[in-house]
Design a protein around this motif. Structure first.
Motif, short mmCIF file in Angstrom:
data_model
loop_
_atom_site.label_atom_id
_atom_site.label_comp_id
_atom_site.label_asym_id
_atom_site.label_seq_id
_atom_site.Cartn_x
_atom_site.Cartn_y
_atom_site.Cartn_z
N GLY A 1 9.26 5.51 10.18
CA GLY A 1 10.03 4.74 10.41
C GLY A 1 9.64 3.46 10.26
N ASP A 2 9.35 3.02 10.85
CA ASP A 2 8.76 1.02 11.09
C ASP A 2 9.27 0.53 9.73
OD1 ASP A 2 8.50 1.31 13.54
OD2 ASP A 2 5.59 1.83 13.46
N SER A 3 9.18 -0.96 10.57
CA SER A 3 9.27 -1.25 9.03
C SER A 3 8.19 -2.41 9.08
CB SER A 3 10.95 -1.93 9.11
OG SER A 3 10.91 -3.05 10.36
N ILE A 4 7.55 -3.05 7.93
CA ILE A 4 5.88 -3.85 8.15
C ILE A 4 6.61 -5.09 6.50
CG2 ILE A 4 5.39 -2.74 6.33
CD1 ILE A 4 2.27 -3.53 8.46
N VAL A 5 5.87 -6.26 7.23
CA VAL A 5 6.14 -7.32 5.95
C VAL A 5 4.39 -7.36 5.96
CG1 VAL A 5 6.82 -9.06 5.07
CG2 VAL A 5 8.24 -8.18 6.53
N ILE A 6 4.81 -7.29 4.40
CA ILE A 6 3.05 -8.00 3.48
C ILE A 6 3.16 -9.04 3.15
CG2 ILE A 6 0.75 -6.81 2.71
CD1 ILE A 6 1.92 -4.15 3.72
N PHE A 7 2.53 -10.07 3.63
CA PHE A 7 1.87 -10.75 2.88
C PHE A 7 0.48 -11.51 2.17
CE2 PHE A 7 5.13 -12.10 6.04
CZ PHE A 7 5.89 -13.32 5.33
N GLY A 8 0.82 -11.23 0.46
CA GLY A 8 -0.37 -11.49 -0.05
C GLY A 8 -0.51 -9.96 -0.67
N THR A 9 -0.42 -9.78 -2.09
CA THR A 9 -1.27 -8.66 -2.93
C THR A 9 -2.11 -8.09 -3.71
OG1 THR A 9 0.99 -8.87 -4.37
CG2 THR A 9 1.50 -7.90 -2.91
N GLY A 10 -3.07 -8.66 -2.82
CA GLY A 10 -4.87 -8.78 -3.42
C GLY A 10 -5.63 -6.74 -3.19
N ALA A 11 -5.91 -6.44 -2.96
CA ALA A 11 -7.02 -5.15 -2.37
C ALA A 11 -6.48 -5.66 -1.33
CB ALA A 11 -8.45 -5.85 -2.57
N VAL A 12 -6.82 -6.24 -0.25
CA VAL A 12 -6.17 -5.92 1.37
C VAL A 12 -4.86 -5.86 1.15
CG1 VAL A 12 -6.38 -6.67 3.56
CG2 VAL A 12 -8.16 -7.26 2.01
N GLY A 13 -3.71 -6.47 1.01
CA GLY A 13 -2.53 -6.65 0.91
C GLY A 13 -2.28 -5.27 0.32
N LEU A 14 -2.85 -4.40 -0.81
CA LEU A 14 -2.42 -3.66 -1.21
C LEU A 14 -2.47 -1.83 -0.61
CD1 LEU A 14 -2.21 -4.61 -4.89
CD2 LEU A 14 -0.41 -4.15 -3.51
N GLY A 15 -3.96 -2.43 -0.10
CA GLY A 15 -4.42 -1.38 0.62
C GLY A 15 -3.73 -1.39 1.94
N ALA A 16 -3.71 -2.26 2.43
CA ALA A 16 -2.36 -2.28 3.75
C ALA A 16 -1.07 -1.40 3.03
CB ALA A 16 -2.67 -3.43 4.11
N LEU A 17 -1.01 -1.53 1.95
CA LEU A 17 0.58 -1.42 1.74
C LEU A 17 0.63 0.43 1.54
CD1 LEU A 17 2.67 -3.12 -1.45
CD2 LEU A 17 2.03 -0.87 -1.27
N MET A 18 -0.43 0.75 0.84
CA MET A 18 -0.65 1.99 0.52
C MET A 18 -0.70 2.52 1.55
SD MET A 18 -2.57 2.30 -2.94
CE MET A 18 -3.72 1.27 -2.16
N MET A 19 -1.13 2.50 2.67
CA MET A 19 -1.43 3.13 4.26
C MET A 19 -0.30 2.89 4.55
SD MET A 19 -3.34 5.03 5.52
CE MET A 19 -5.19 4.84 4.95
N ALA A 20 0.44 2.26 4.80
CA ALA A 20 1.99 1.98 5.32
C ALA A 20 2.97 3.10 4.94
CB ALA A 20 2.65 0.83 5.14
N LYS A 21 2.38 3.28 3.99
CA LYS A 21 3.85 4.36 2.67
C LYS A 21 3.18 5.91 3.64
CE LYS A 21 5.19 6.69 -1.61
NZ LYS A 21 4.95 6.53 -3.53
N VAL A 22 1.43 5.75 3.27
CA VAL A 22 1.30 7.46 4.02
C VAL A 22 1.32 7.71 5.62
CG1 VAL A 22 -0.78 8.38 4.62
CG2 VAL A 22 -1.10 7.72 2.56
N GLU A 23 1.37 6.18 6.61
CA GLU A 23 1.54 6.66 7.40
C GLU A 23 3.38 6.77 8.21
OE1 GLU A 23 -0.46 6.61 10.19
OE2 GLU A 23 -1.44 7.16 8.21
N GLY A 24 4.01 6.78 6.85
CA GLY A 24 6.24 7.37 7.07
C GLY A 24 6.10 5.88 7.59
N CYS A 25 5.21 4.67 6.81
CA CYS A 25 6.73 3.16 7.09
C CYS A 25 8.33 2.65 6.28
CB CYS A 25 6.42 2.21 6.94
SG CYS A 25 5.13 1.43 8.47
N ALA A 26 9.14 2.92 7.04
CA ALA A 26 10.35 3.15 6.03
C ALA A 26 10.71 2.29 5.62
CB ALA A 26 11.62 3.63 7.01
N THR A 27 10.72 0.65 6.01
CA THR A 27 10.68 -0.44 4.92
C THR A 27 9.66 -1.31 4.77
OG1 THR A 27 12.84 -0.43 6.05
CG2 THR A 27 11.72 -2.36 4.72
#
Length: 379
Positions: free
Chosen positions: A188-214
């Motif tokens: 349910g948490d919200s997160i902003v990821i600045f920069g969508t290279g490998a590190v940023g997209l790794g974070a993004l995919m894991m945020a989805k796995v962990e259930g971030c709502a935004t």
């Protein structure tokens, strides 16, 4: 007789990768020789090559390697010849940080990974004229063979394709680990990821796995933002053409986000990653960068109970995290294969340039092209 290897050497700051024949030195008791199959290229390699981070040259860079154990030292018990391995960073294994599950906070981390030599000061590589050549991360994966420490190694199953999994040792590990271990996001948490290279997209995919709502991805390239949507971003912002503050306020109903991650290292962006936080928010600036940022500690942090948190290597234990990322990939939840492009080892300068320009999110060098040569490259 000492083994001779082919390696891509950086001889001077901002110089190109130059292929040379080097000599591996004597194997120590807690080390193994790895025959490299493939290696990712990371922006940390570029930072060292161009001098953004100080490092002794000449050097063999590379720290996202995958390969096969060729020889083991006398003290090695958990690995044997023929094992498939991914290499990550080195740690001592015995200091309080290592003992409590935080090896990226090892008291000897800088010495083991950034000094260019072993802990005892001896080199892993030498030129044929005897000149020492620095190693990186006790790994130096831009080589046909390398010597690495057992603490660098993660054994992977025989069905893992070594041509693909090397980048899990740094870039994707850092992004995913920052979300899970460093920020410890919750459903349910919200997160902003600045920069969508490998590190940023790794974070993004894991945020989805962990259930971030935004999950908000911010970049200046629409093509990267399109990829972000496919991988789980609920919102995207092109900060070059859109008003970042207005969009964040609109998305979050004016309250800001719980977490933010900056992977760009740009001063203004690191500051923006603070500004988008809500009350009690936490930001993690994790890029390797020579830049700094200015802020007012009271207005930017204290008044709203915000925090800035440094997180190295995702505060991850690679031996536990990398097999989990491989399993998530098998389940279709961590689709990092969609972000890679393969290059021959000899194309390393082209691959590096494509990474720097943004043409390729994650270049992977194919070092041993005989590995699974009858099987198509991972798609």
């Amino acid at each position: 007789m000492r083994m001779k290897v082919k390696a891509a050497v950086v001889n001077a700051v901002n110089g190109p990768y130059e292929f040379e024949e080097l000599e591996l030195q004597e194997l120590q008791a807690n080390e193994v020789i790895v025959k490299l199959v493939a290696s990712g290229i990371c922006h940390s390699d570029e930072a060292l090559r161009v001098g953004d981070a100080e490092f002794p040259l000449p050097a063999v860079l590379g720290h996202e390697g995958a390969g096969i154990v060729e020889q083991v030292g006398a003290g090695v018990r958990d690995f044997q010849v023929g094992d498939q391995v991914v290499m990550a960073y080195n740690s001592c294994g015995t200091c309080p940080s290592c003992r409590t599950g935080h090896p990226s906070s090892c008291v000897s981390w800088t010495t083991l990974n950034m000094s260019g030599a072993r802990a005892d000061g001896s080199p892993i590589f030498k030129k044929l004229d005897g000149t020492p050549v620095s190693n990186f991360f006790t790994q130096s994966s831009f080589s046909t063979y390398t010597i690495t420490n057992v603490n660098n190694l993660i054994k992977v199953d025989d069905d893992a394709d070594l041509r693909l999994v090397g980048p899990l040792g740094c870039g994707f590990l850092t992004g995913a680990g920052t979300v899970v271990n460093g920020l410890q996001v919750k459903v349910g948490d919200s997160i902003v990821i600045f920069g969508t290279g490998a590190v940023g997209l790794g974070a993004l995919m894991m945020a989805k796995v962990e259930g971030c709502a935004t999950i908000i991805a911010v970049d200046i390239h629409d093509s990267r933002l399109d990829i972000s949507k496919k991988l789980g971003a609920t919102h995207t912002i092109n900060s070059k053409t859109e008003n970042l503050a207005e969009r964040i306020a609109d998305i979050t109903n004016g309250v800001g986000v719980n977490f933010s991650i900056d992977t760009t290292g740009v001063s203004a962006v690191m500051k923006a990653a603070i500004d988008v936080l809500g009350i009690g928010g936490v930001t993690a600036p994790i890029a390797v960068t020579p830049n700094s940022m200015e802020m007012n500690s009271f207005m930017d942090l204290v008044l709203l109970n915000r925090s800035v948190k440094g997180i190295l290597m995702g505060d991850a234990i690679p031996q536990l995290a990398i097999p989990k990322l491989i399993q998530l990939h098998k389940e279709g939840k961590f689709a990092f294969d969609q972000l890679v492009k393969f290059y021959d080892f000899e194309q390393i300068n082209e691959a590096s340039a494509d990474s720097n320009s943004g043409v390729t999110i994650k270049p992977i060098l194919l070092i041993d092209k005989t590995y699974r040569q009858n099987e198509p490259l991972p798609q």
